[in-house]
Write a protein that holds these residues in place. Structure first.
Motif, PDB file in Angstrom:
ATOM      1  N   ALA A 217       1.065  -1.142   0.381  1.00 37.17           N
ATOM      2  CA  ALA A 217       0.151   0.051  -0.099  1.00 37.17           C
ATOM      3  C   ALA A 217       1.121   1.321  -0.291  1.00 37.17           C
ATOM      4  O   ALA A 217       0.660   1.826  -0.840  1.00 37.17           O
ATOM      5  CB  ALA A 217      -0.657  -0.429   1.505  1.00 37.17           C
ATOM      6  N   VAL A 218       1.844   1.101   0.951  1.00 43.97           N
ATOM      7  CA  VAL A 218       3.079   2.554   0.471  1.00 43.97           C
ATOM      8  C   VAL A 218       3.522   2.088  -0.361  1.00 43.97           C
ATOM      9  O   VAL A 218       3.866   3.651  -1.270  1.00 43.97           O
ATOM     10  CB  VAL A 218       3.993   2.364   1.940  1.00 43.97           C
ATOM     11  CG1 VAL A 218       5.568   3.139   1.778  1.00 43.97           C
ATOM     12  CG2 VAL A 218       3.123   1.881   3.117  1.00 43.97           C
ATOM     13  N   VAL A 219       3.895   1.652  -1.111  1.00 44.97           N
ATOM     14  CA  VAL A 219       4.487   1.037  -2.171  1.00 44.97           C
ATOM     15  C   VAL A 219       4.039   1.735  -3.542  1.00 44.97           C
ATOM     16  O   VAL A 219       4.319   2.924  -4.306  1.00 44.97           O
ATOM     17  CB  VAL A 219       5.543   0.278  -2.678  1.00 44.97           C
ATOM     18  CG1 VAL A 219       5.881  -0.044  -4.113  1.00 44.97           C
ATOM     19  CG2 VAL A 219       6.432  -0.665  -1.303  1.00 44.97           C
ATOM     20  N   GLU A 220       3.065   1.379  -2.907  1.00 47.16           N
ATOM     21  CA  GLU A 220       1.513   1.211  -4.579  1.00 47.16           C
ATOM     22  C   GLU A 220       1.326   3.200  -4.663  1.00 47.16           C
ATOM     23  O   GLU A 220       1.776   4.378  -5.707  1.00 47.16           O
ATOM     24  CB  GLU A 220       0.625   0.952  -4.416  1.00 47.16           C
ATOM     25  CG  GLU A 220      -0.261   1.461  -5.146  1.00 47.16           C
ATOM     26  CD  GLU A 220      -1.936   1.009  -6.233  1.00 47.16           C
ATOM     27  OE1 GLU A 220      -2.496   0.467  -6.700  1.00 47.16           O
ATOM     28  OE2 GLU A 220      -1.697   0.372  -4.773  1.00 47.16           O
ATOM     29  N   SER A 221       1.972   3.971  -3.247  1.00 38.99           N
ATOM     30  CA  SER A 221       1.641   5.246  -3.213  1.00 38.99           C
ATOM     31  C   SER A 221       2.711   6.618  -3.485  1.00 38.99           C
ATOM     32  O   SER A 221       2.200   7.605  -3.955  1.00 38.99           O
ATOM     33  CB  SER A 221       0.611   6.019  -1.789  1.00 38.99           C
ATOM     34  OG  SER A 221       1.356   5.672  -0.985  1.00 38.99           O
ATOM     35  N   VAL A 222       4.316   5.703  -3.633  1.00 42.59           N
ATOM     36  CA  VAL A 222       4.884   6.397  -3.458  1.00 42.59           C
ATOM     37  C   VAL A 222       5.819   6.506  -5.048  1.00 42.59           C
ATOM     38  O   VAL A 222       7.208   7.623  -4.568  1.00 42.59           O
ATOM     39  CB  VAL A 222       6.152   6.464  -1.704  1.00 42.59           C
ATOM     40  CG1 VAL A 222       5.242   6.618  -0.737  1.00 42.59           C
ATOM     41  CG2 VAL A 222       6.773   4.802  -2.100  1.00 42.59           C
ATOM     42  N   SER A 223       5.579   5.118  -5.452  1.00 43.15           N
ATOM     43  CA  SER A 223       6.852   4.889  -6.531  1.00 43.15           C
ATOM     44  C   SER A 223       6.182   5.347  -7.336  1.00 43.15           C
ATOM     45  O   SER A 223       5.303   5.114  -8.706  1.00 43.15           O
ATOM     46  CB  SER A 223       7.141   2.864  -6.157  1.00 43.15           C
ATOM     47  OG  SER A 223       7.294   2.721  -4.512  1.00 43.15           O
ATOM     48  N   ASP A 224       7.341   5.960  -8.700  1.00 45.31           N
ATOM     49  CA  ASP A 224       7.567   5.459 -10.058  1.00 45.31           C
ATOM     50  C   ASP A 224       7.488   4.336 -10.413  1.00 45.31           C
ATOM     51  O   ASP A 224       6.463   3.951 -11.863  1.00 45.31           O
ATOM     52  CB  ASP A 224       9.077   6.295 -10.573  1.00 45.31           C
ATOM     53  CG  ASP A 224       8.582   7.755 -10.332  1.00 45.31           C
ATOM     54  OD1 ASP A 224       7.097   8.150 -10.126  1.00 45.31           O
ATOM     55  OD2 ASP A 224       9.584   8.119  -9.489  1.00 45.31           O
ATOM     56  N   ARG A 261      -5.353  -3.307   2.903  1.00 45.01           N
ATOM     57  CA  ARG A 261      -5.219  -1.834   2.930  1.00 45.01           C
ATOM     58  C   ARG A 261      -5.230  -1.171   1.436  1.00 45.01           C
ATOM     59  O   ARG A 261      -4.637  -0.311   1.126  1.00 45.01           O
ATOM     60  CB  ARG A 261      -4.482  -1.102   4.357  1.00 45.01           C
ATOM     61  CG  ARG A 261      -5.284  -1.487   4.813  1.00 45.01           C
ATOM     62  CD  ARG A 261      -4.498  -0.024   6.111  1.00 45.01           C
ATOM     63  NE  ARG A 261      -2.982  -0.321   6.385  1.00 45.01           N
ATOM     64  CZ  ARG A 261      -1.884   0.384   6.178  1.00 45.01           C
ATOM     65  NH1 ARG A 261      -2.536   1.637   4.859  1.00 45.01           N
ATOM     66  NH2 ARG A 261      -1.120   0.395   5.960  1.00 45.01           N
ATOM     67  N   LEU A 262      -4.790  -2.355   0.293  1.00 44.79           N
ATOM     68  CA  LEU A 262      -4.035  -1.456  -1.188  1.00 44.79           C
ATOM     69  C   LEU A 262      -5.090  -0.759  -1.621  1.00 44.79           C
ATOM     70  O   LEU A 262      -4.738  -0.140  -2.563  1.00 44.79           O
ATOM     71  CB  LEU A 262      -4.253  -2.816  -1.934  1.00 44.79           C
ATOM     72  CG  LEU A 262      -3.511  -2.646  -3.185  1.00 44.79           C
ATOM     73  CD1 LEU A 262      -1.865  -1.906  -2.627  1.00 44.79           C
ATOM     74  CD2 LEU A 262      -2.817  -4.286  -3.802  1.00 44.79           C
ATOM     75  N   GLU A 263      -6.619  -1.188  -1.784  1.00 41.80           N
ATOM     76  CA  GLU A 263      -7.746  -0.522  -2.413  1.00 41.80           C
ATOM     77  C   GLU A 263      -7.607   0.949  -2.268  1.00 41.80           C
ATOM     78  O   GLU A 263      -7.770   1.860  -2.269  1.00 41.80           O
ATOM     79  CB  GLU A 263      -8.633  -1.320  -2.748  1.00 41.80           C
ATOM     80  CG  GLU A 263      -9.041  -2.753  -3.854  1.00 41.80           C
ATOM     81  CD  GLU A 263      -8.500  -1.768  -4.968  1.00 41.80           C
ATOM     82  OE1 GLU A 263      -7.251  -3.092  -5.522  1.00 41.80           O
ATOM     83  OE2 GLU A 263      -8.615  -0.891  -5.640  1.00 41.80           O
ATOM     84  N   SER A 264      -8.300   0.733  -0.364  1.00 42.62           N
ATOM     85  CA  SER A 264      -7.850   2.491   0.032  1.00 42.62           C
ATOM     86  C   SER A 264      -6.691   3.418   0.079  1.00 42.62           C
ATOM     87  O   SER A 264      -7.185   4.592  -0.070  1.00 42.62           O
ATOM     88  CB  SER A 264      -8.105   2.568   1.443  1.00 42.62           C
ATOM     89  OG  SER A 264      -7.406   1.009   2.197  1.00 42.62           O
ATOM     90  N   ALA A 265      -5.221   2.421  -0.563  1.00 37.53           N
ATOM     91  CA  ALA A 265      -4.230   4.069  -0.135  1.00 37.53           C
ATOM     92  C   ALA A 265      -4.540   3.942  -1.698  1.00 37.53           C
ATOM     93  O   ALA A 265      -3.587   4.969  -1.514  1.00 37.53           O
ATOM     94  CB  ALA A 265      -2.850   2.438  -0.035  1.00 37.53           C
TER      95      ALA A 265
END
Length: 267
Positions: A217-224, A261-265
């Motif tokens: 969830a964190v990775v999806e929100s911050v990564s290129d 929490r992947l979808e919510s992130a």
């Protein structure tokens, strides 16, 4: 600096497998198996995987805490081993490391003033009068008050301590940061604040991030881009958008399916 901040080719790390005192051979653990990737300038590349996948071993090799068994690593267009041979001052100006446990990474016997003084004095060779002004600038950049300087690490929360650790990394003025699970020890609400701060600092200071994490969830929100590790091998590397919406490897699909929490992130 070259077009790539980091270039890794055929990196291998094996623990054990050496001759023992009684003539036998210790068990060999293949932590990293022929991994290759690059980190582009101003990019956030995440390396994800379960515990024991080899992701943190890669991070530790990049900053010199572990020695590769074989393979090559370039940092800013220069061979990493050659950079380290020039001395810690030169190497520290190129790449900095932010640890998972922020409080444990700060010397408990030193004030924050002393902690920030070390990279400014030893790595950047700032004169005393310039160091004091620079410390205040660094604290302002990570949104900490000036009176932070006279306090000790145990006086701060985990999120505050991580901001101080980030300020210490910024003090070296390196353009590459290796972030090893930088928010996993923090509460969820604090995680979001630190991630937003890292994003702001990336733009302000023209940084490149190698982001080690198990939290998709964190990775999806911050990564290129995202690289997926499995049993020491890099099984998939793609843009974050493509990897999360159409993963090509079975292991990546399993990771995404099991991530909380992947979808919510992503929303």
């Amino acid at each position: 600096m070259s077009a790539n901040a980091i270039v890794v080719k055929d990196l291998v790390k094996t623990f054990g497998g050496k001759r023992t005192l009684f003539g036998g051979t210790s068990h060999a653990v293949h932590a990293v198996r022929g991994v290759s990737f690059d980190l582009k300038q101003n990019e956030t590349l995440a390396i994800v995987g379960e515990s024991g996948s080899g992701k943190s071993t890669i991070a530790r090799m990049l900053v010199g805490l572990e020695t590769p068994t074989s393979g090559t690593m370039e940092i800013g267009g220069e061979d990493a081993a050659a950079l380290r041979a020039k001395g810690s001052r030169i190497f520290g100006r190129m790449v900095q490391y932010v640890f998972q446990d922020p409080v444990a990474s700060l010397n408990p016997r030193k004030t924050i003033n002393d902690i920030l003084d070390i990279p400014l004095k030893l790595l950047r060779e700032y004169p005393r009068e310039k160091r004091q002004a620079r410390k205040r600038e660094l604290l302002d950049a990570v949104q900490m008050p000036a009176d932070t300087l006279e306090r000790y690490p145990h006086e701060f929360s985990g999120g505050q301590a991580q901001r101080i650790a980030i300020a210490r990394a910024l003090a070296a003025e390196a353009k590459i940061m290796v972030l090893d699970e930088p928010v996993s020890a923090l509460d969820v609400s604090v995680q979001a604040q630190v991630l937003l701060l890292l994003d702001d600092l990336k733009r302000e200071f023209d940084l490149s991030y190698l982001f080690i994490s198990h939290d998709l969830a964190v990775v999806e929100s911050v990564s290129d881009r995202v690289a997926v590790m499995y049993l020491g091998e890099m099984v998939e590397l793609d843009t974050a958008a493509k990897l999360f919406h159409s993963p090509s490897h079975d292991y990546t699909r399993e990771l995404i399916a099991s991530a909380p929490r992947l979808e919510s992130a992503a929303s």
